[in-house]
Write a protein that holds these residues in place. Sequence first.
Motif, short mmCIF file in Angstrom:
data_model
loop_
_atom_site.label_atom_id
_atom_site.label_comp_id
_atom_site.label_asym_id
_atom_site.label_seq_id
_atom_site.Cartn_x
_atom_site.Cartn_y
_atom_site.Cartn_z
N LEU A 1 -2.09 -9.71 -4.83
CA LEU A 1 -1.85 -9.36 -3.41
C LEU A 1 -2.00 -10.61 -2.42
CD1 LEU A 1 -4.29 -5.91 -3.12
CD2 LEU A 1 -2.03 -6.13 -2.77
N GLY A 2 -1.34 -10.54 -1.42
CA GLY A 2 -1.42 -11.67 -0.69
C GLY A 2 -0.19 -12.90 -0.67
N PHE B 1 3.55 -9.26 0.16
CA PHE B 1 2.99 -8.37 -1.00
C PHE B 1 1.54 -7.96 -0.54
CE2 PHE B 1 0.95 -7.29 -5.33
CZ PHE B 1 1.62 -5.79 -5.19
N LYS B 2 1.14 -6.76 0.08
CA LYS B 2 -0.03 -6.32 0.71
C LYS B 2 -0.57 -4.97 -0.02
CE LYS B 2 -0.03 -9.60 3.90
NZ LYS B 2 -1.19 -10.42 3.98
N GLU B 3 -1.63 -4.58 0.43
CA GLU B 3 -2.34 -3.22 -0.12
C GLU B 3 -1.64 -1.94 0.49
OE1 GLU B 3 -4.85 -4.79 3.46
OE2 GLU B 3 -3.93 -5.57 1.56
N VAL C 1 0.38 -5.04 7.73
CA VAL C 1 1.28 -5.88 8.75
C VAL C 1 1.69 -5.43 9.84
CG1 VAL C 1 2.51 -6.91 6.59
CG2 VAL C 1 3.54 -4.72 7.72
N PRO C 2 1.78 -6.02 10.99
CA PRO C 2 2.06 -5.56 12.29
C PRO C 2 3.43 -4.52 12.30
CG PRO C 2 1.85 -7.88 12.40
CD PRO C 2 2.03 -7.61 11.08
N ILE D 1 2.10 -1.38 -3.50
CA ILE D 1 1.99 -0.44 -4.70
C ILE D 1 1.47 0.90 -4.07
CG2 ILE D 1 1.24 0.24 -6.83
CD1 ILE D 1 2.83 -2.33 -6.91
N ASP D 2 2.71 2.07 -4.27
CA ASP D 2 2.55 3.16 -3.80
C ASP D 2 1.47 4.12 -4.52
OD1 ASP D 2 3.79 4.26 -5.77
OD2 ASP D 2 5.71 4.88 -4.77
N SER D 3 1.10 5.33 -4.23
CA SER D 3 0.28 6.15 -4.75
C SER D 3 0.70 6.47 -6.26
CB SER D 3 0.25 7.49 -3.99
OG SER D 3 1.43 8.14 -3.83
#
Length: 266
Positions: A200-201, A217-219, A224-225, A233-235
Amino acid sequence: MTSVISLLTDYGLEDGYIAACHGVIVGISPESRIIDVCHLVPLGDVRRGAAILAQTITYLPPGVHVAAVDPSGSRRAVAVEAGDHVFLGPDNGLLSWAIHASGGARAAYELSNEEFFLPPLSTTFHGRDLFAPVAAYLAIGRHLDEMGEEIPINRLISLPAPTSTVQDDYAEGEVLSVNRHGNVQLSIGAADLMTLRVSLGDTLVVWMGGRRLAVPFKESFTAVPPGEIVAFIDSVGLVALAINSGDASQRLGLPPGARVRLSPAP
């Protein structure tokens, strides 16, 4: 047989189609609990319906699961036993991924015994006249072998399984599905990114044919704006591309089936 019946269709919510299916089921099996999985599958989109059903079935109790998405309307109607579930639907591949996710088919039957249909059988509404009553009869204890002749499991139509590959410096897969928000779900999983040592990051390079794009690549997409593209990564544990308050599929030109490659940014 359990009294849980789930429904997945492309019927929409603007008309009384779903209510009619509910009514038929309750008229035969008043104690049934009905779970509406989704009725907003894009019209005739078998692949999207298959993905939704397969990604949901793990969270559904044992029961009878009706899926009705069939652009041709001429496929034979089948019932397939897999794990603790019975799947009812057209033999067009719609059920195949959920059957695999449930441990594979044990037995399959063609639904041909009109004794268990709602007369007169419509040529355009098998969800109401065929699948709903058969599901209800199974829920009250009737047996699959009463519904029609057993058919070879290897004769069932299956959609090609989503694929992904991982090399030393990239993971490649396909667009598995696009949801109503325009989020692009890839067949590349979280474990694939771990193999590439992506955290992440970090920044991912997304290759789409001859195009490339650097994406954080974020949570989640909210990290992000608004208007910015992000990978997360989805559910269900797969990589998704999204735009906060936007449509990633449209902007990136990525329909279901498109090939995508991800690599760590240098």
